[in-house]
Design an enzyme around this catalytic site. Structure first.
Site, short mmCIF file in Angstrom:
data_model
loop_
_atom_site.label_atom_id
_atom_site.label_comp_id
_atom_site.label_asym_id
_atom_site.label_seq_id
_atom_site.Cartn_x
_atom_site.Cartn_y
_atom_site.Cartn_z
N LYS A 46 0.82 -1.21 0.00
CA LYS A 46 0.00 0.00 0.00
C LYS A 46 0.85 1.27 0.00
O LYS A 46 0.38 2.33 -0.38
CB LYS A 46 -0.96 0.00 1.20
CG LYS A 46 -1.86 -1.24 1.31
CD LYS A 46 -2.52 -1.61 0.00
CE LYS A 46 -3.43 -2.83 0.05
NZ LYS A 46 -2.82 -4.08 0.54
N TYR A 257 -11.29 -15.42 3.83
CA TYR A 257 -10.33 -14.36 4.12
C TYR A 257 -9.77 -14.49 5.54
O TYR A 257 -10.53 -14.62 6.51
CB TYR A 257 -11.02 -13.00 3.97
CG TYR A 257 -10.10 -11.84 4.31
CD1 TYR A 257 -9.24 -11.32 3.35
CD2 TYR A 257 -10.09 -11.28 5.58
CE1 TYR A 257 -8.38 -10.27 3.65
CE2 TYR A 257 -9.24 -10.23 5.90
CZ TYR A 257 -8.39 -9.73 4.93
OH TYR A 257 -7.55 -8.70 5.24
N TYR A 283 -2.14 -12.79 3.56
CA TYR A 283 -1.92 -12.53 2.13
C TYR A 283 -0.73 -13.32 1.55
O TYR A 283 -0.90 -14.17 0.69
CB TYR A 283 -1.67 -11.03 1.90
CG TYR A 283 -2.87 -10.17 2.17
CD1 TYR A 283 -3.84 -9.96 1.18
CD2 TYR A 283 -3.05 -9.55 3.40
CE1 TYR A 283 -4.94 -9.16 1.42
CE2 TYR A 283 -4.15 -8.74 3.64
CZ TYR A 283 -5.09 -8.55 2.65
OH TYR A 283 -6.19 -7.77 2.89
C1 LIG Z 1 -3.53 -5.38 0.45
C2 LIG Z 1 -2.55 -6.49 0.40
C3 LIG Z 1 -2.48 -7.33 -0.73
C4 LIG Z 1 -3.45 -7.26 -1.87
O1 LIG Z 1 -3.21 -6.17 -2.73
P1 LIG Z 1 -4.42 -5.66 -3.65
O2 LIG Z 1 -3.83 -4.54 -4.40
O3 LIG Z 1 -5.50 -5.25 -2.70
O4 LIG Z 1 -4.86 -6.79 -4.49
C5 LIG Z 1 -1.50 -8.31 -0.75
N1 LIG Z 1 -0.66 -8.46 0.28
C6 LIG Z 1 -0.70 -7.69 1.38
C7 LIG Z 1 0.25 -7.96 2.48
C8 LIG Z 1 -1.65 -6.67 1.48
O5 LIG Z 1 -1.70 -5.91 2.58
#
Ligand SMILES: *Cc1c(COP(=O)(O)O)cnc(C)c1O
Length: 331
Positions: A46, A257, A283
């Site tokens: 992000k 999730y 993730y």
């Molecule tokens: C938000 C996030 C993602 C996913 O990215 P998107 O752009 O929302 O698809 C992947 N890995 C981590 C650690 C994240 O925080």
């Protein structure tokens, strides 16, 4: 390509490193792009998006960032840190199963408080409405709010990953490698849309493979294709993105999730114990489980080059929800 206004939040370029022991294990040349090291309050994907989004917020005279996510949202933690760096306020809307505040502050949630963000709680179903009322409250209080979309994933935020693809391409040239694929965790489509647009604008033959963390394949693919077109438009390089060219694997999303099971645990252990590299339970652990699954089924020829794009998330390793994944160290 259009130059988009950008502020500096990350330590870029992030490292691009070989994974020699995992490569030996799987017979494929594996590399990692270290966006866990973007540097803003424990980093993550992000940060790049926020460089463009916060520049836009400042240009429009905003004084407060408002956004939403799950209780352990990395996006919310990085937004709170970006707000602090830019001298802005921050309001977060965090969703839990029952809408009640998380009982203890651990992982990302602890950091949200430390970074000075104001938090409102809601159920997942009430998230849009609660975000809208947080925005209205902020406006009524004279805070001049700027809405940062979920995951930072509008065209402006996602454009950061088109630029990131160029960053990777330059590192690959310098290292004398040409990736057959990049593999990463995909959720709100921004990272994947940016990488898809970046790869096509660069004329690269690299396949951009998103491992869905939560969404069904067809839903995510459509979002990625649409957003990739918007990114290309914003960059002044219009592009057609056929749905058939958007690669999403969703079989690892089945548990839901944030539910870390055996596949995530095994993948996280593999990376930790072969490379000293830390993934997260939500993730990157799931994305690595997908990568390991694809490697085991012989997706790539021996000697192919595959890049794992590490998107961050490590604070969730310390969230109380995941405390029992590994237990105490073995004697
Ligand atoms: C938000 C996030 C993602 C996913 O990215 P998107 O752009 O929302 O698809 C992947 N890995 C981590 C650690 C994240 O925080």
């Amino acid at each position: 390509m259009n130059e988009l206004p950008r502020i500096r939040l990350g330590a870029l370029p992030t490292p691009f490193e070989p994974l020699p022991r995992l490569s030996a294990l799987f017979g494929v040349s594996l590399w990692v792009k270290r966006d866990d090291l973007t540097g803003l309050a424990f980093g993550g994907n992000k940060t790049r998006k926020l460089e463009l989004l916060v520049a836009d917020a400042l240009a429009t005279g905003a004084k407060t960032l408002v956004t939403a996510g799950a209780a352990q949202s990395n996006h919310c933690r990085q937004t709170a840190a970006a707000a602090a760096r830019a001298g802005l306020g921050c309001r977060l809307v965090l969703a839990t199963a029952d809408g009640a505040p998380s009982p203890d502050a651990s992982g990302n949630l602890l950091l949200d408080a430390l970074l000075g963000a104001r938090v409102a709680w809601c159920t997942r179903a009430a998230r849009d409405a609660t975000l809208a009322s947080a925005f209205d409250e902020s406006e009524a209080a004279g805070e001049r709010p700027y809405l940062v979309p979920y995951g930072g994933s509008n065209a402006r935020g996602a454009a950061a990953y088109a630029l990131a693809f160029h960053e990777l391409a330059a590192q690959c040239r310098a290292a004398g490698v040409e990736p057959d694929a990049v593999v990463f965790a995909s959720s709100s489509a921004g990272t994947q849309a940016g990488l898809v647009a970046g790869a096509r604008l660069a004329g690269a033959r690299t396949r951009v493979i998103g491992i869905s963390v939560d969404e069904p394949r067809d839903v995510l693919r459509e979002r990625v294709a649409l957003l990739a077109c918007e990114v290309a438009d914003l960059l002044g390089e219009p592009l057609a993105v056929p749905l058939a060219e958007v690669a999403v694997e969703d079989e690892w999303a089945a548990p839901g999730y944030g539910v870390a099971g055996d596949a995530e645990r095994e993948a996280i252990e593999l990376f930790a114990r072969h490379e000293g590299l830390l993934l997260d339970p939500v993730y990157t652990g799931r994305a690595a489980a997908g990568l390991v699954g694809l490697l085991r089924r012989g997706t790539w020829e021996p000697g192919a080059t595959v890049v794992f794009w590490h998107t961050g998330g490590s604070p969730a390793l310390f969230a109380s929800a995941y405390r029992d994944l590994w237990g105490a160290p073995r004697p």
